[in-house]
Design a protein around this motif. Structure first.
Motif, PDB file in Angstrom:
ATOM      1  N   ASP A 105      46.135  24.511   4.076  1.00 50.15           N
ATOM      2  CA  ASP A 105      46.443  23.462   3.111  1.00 50.15           C
ATOM      3  C   ASP A 105      45.455  22.319   3.336  1.00 50.15           C
ATOM      4  N   TRP A 106      44.358  22.354   2.591  1.00 52.86           N
ATOM      5  CA  TRP A 106      43.290  21.391   2.822  1.00 52.86           C
ATOM      6  C   TRP A 106      43.679  19.977   2.397  1.00 52.86           C
ATOM      7  N   LYS A 107      44.508  19.856   1.367  1.00 53.57           N
ATOM      8  CA  LYS A 107      44.913  18.522   0.911  1.00 53.57           C
ATOM      9  C   LYS A 107      45.748  17.812   1.970  1.00 53.57           C
ATOM     10  N   SER A 108      46.606  18.579   2.629  1.00 59.03           N
ATOM     11  CA  SER A 108      47.471  17.989   3.656  1.00 59.03           C
ATOM     12  C   SER A 108      46.822  18.003   5.036  1.00 59.03           C
ATOM     13  N   VAL A 110      46.601  20.694   6.991  1.00 64.41           N
ATOM     14  CA  VAL A 110      47.512  21.461   7.847  1.00 64.41           C
ATOM     15  C   VAL A 110      47.283  22.953   7.654  1.00 64.41           C
ATOM     16  N   ARG A 112      49.270  26.429   8.238  1.00 62.29           N
ATOM     17  CA  ARG A 112      50.616  26.935   8.517  1.00 62.29           C
ATOM     18  C   ARG A 112      50.500  28.365   9.030  1.00 62.29           C
ATOM     19  N   ASP A 121      53.058  24.391  12.136  1.00 63.10           N
ATOM     20  CA  ASP A 121      51.968  23.692  11.474  1.00 63.10           C
ATOM     21  C   ASP A 121      50.955  23.226  12.514  1.00 63.10           C
ATOM     22  N   GLU A 123      47.117  21.155  13.013  1.00 65.29           N
ATOM     23  CA  GLU A 123      46.137  20.261  12.383  1.00 65.29           C
ATOM     24  C   GLU A 123      44.925  21.065  11.924  1.00 65.29           C
TER      25      GLU A 123
END
Length: 229
Positions: A105-108, A110, A112, A121, A123
């Motif tokens: 999840d590049w926007k967040s 994170v 998973r 999760d 970093e």
């Protein structure tokens, strides 16, 4: 050790040749000169999306008592900074207890990870590559300079790998002889050593890779066949 001025993906996006949109490659895996495995890989890019699949199978004497295979897959997009994984999977035919599934999840920021029925999760630093996408990143964004750093993920965690250019060499493989640039991982005690030879006239494709763990197990991966278009 030299201070890293920028991450791997802040390098100039320059490659020796235009990156192909389809690659089929095969490698042999050997230990102490004895062939113990074969790797069959495919890479396909469609517009700004990519899919990579890599299957490692037992071969030679090893297959007599361990007939197994491991499949790695990576899919995502191709952006200005090269490959951006979205999903990474590792599956083993003989032991699914170590199967891994990871989403990026590049926007967040994170990753998973799912492993042995548990999710966590992690970093996700900018420019992170997975175990198989890194092999195809070099042809999209060529390393520039004597040292570079890249965050690497095995689907469970993310580590920072530092590589140093150690020179150029003619590498002989079953697929032919290649003029290459040689990079070696800068390691601390207990870390896995890694070396890669990138073919200068084959869009920086890895034609030889060597891994050696902390216990001294050394595996060599040499190119058998390469088709690109």
């Amino acid at each position: 050790m030299k201070r890293i001025a920028a991450s791997f993906f802040l390098f100039a996006a320059c490659v020796a040749q235009a990156a192909p949109t389809r690659i089929d490659a095969e490698y042999q895996v050997s230990k102490a000169g004895l062939v113990i495995g074969r790797i069959v890989e495919s890479y396909e890019r469609n517009a700004n999306a990519y899919v990579i699949r890599s299957t490692t199978s037992s071969e030679g004497p090893l297959k007599l008592f361990l007939d197994d295979s491991i499949v790695l897959s990576s899919e995502g997009r191709v952006g200005p900074n090269g490959l951006e994984p979205a999903v990474f999977e590792q599956k083993r035919a003989g032991n699914n207890s170590r199967d891994v599934h990871a989403t990026f999840d590049w926007k967040s920021g994170v990753m998973r990870s799912q492993f042995r029925g548990e999710s966590k999760d992690v970093e996700l630093p900018p420019g992170t590559q997975d175990r198989i996408s890194i092999m195809y990143q070099f042809m999209n964004v060529a390393p520039k300079g004597e040292t570079f750093e890249v965050p690497m993920s095995n689907g469970r965690k993310v580590e920072r790998y530092t590589y140093q250019r150690t020179g150029e060499a003619t590498v002989k493989t079953p697929a032919g002889d290649f003029e290459t640039v040689h990079y070696e991982r800068v390691v601390r005690e207990g870390e896995t050593r890694a070396e890669v030879w990138l073919a200068k006239d084959r869009f920086n494709f890895p034609v030889r890779v060597v891994f050696e763990d902390a216990k001294g197990l050394r595996l060599e991966q040499s190119l058998i066949a390469l088709k690109a278009r």
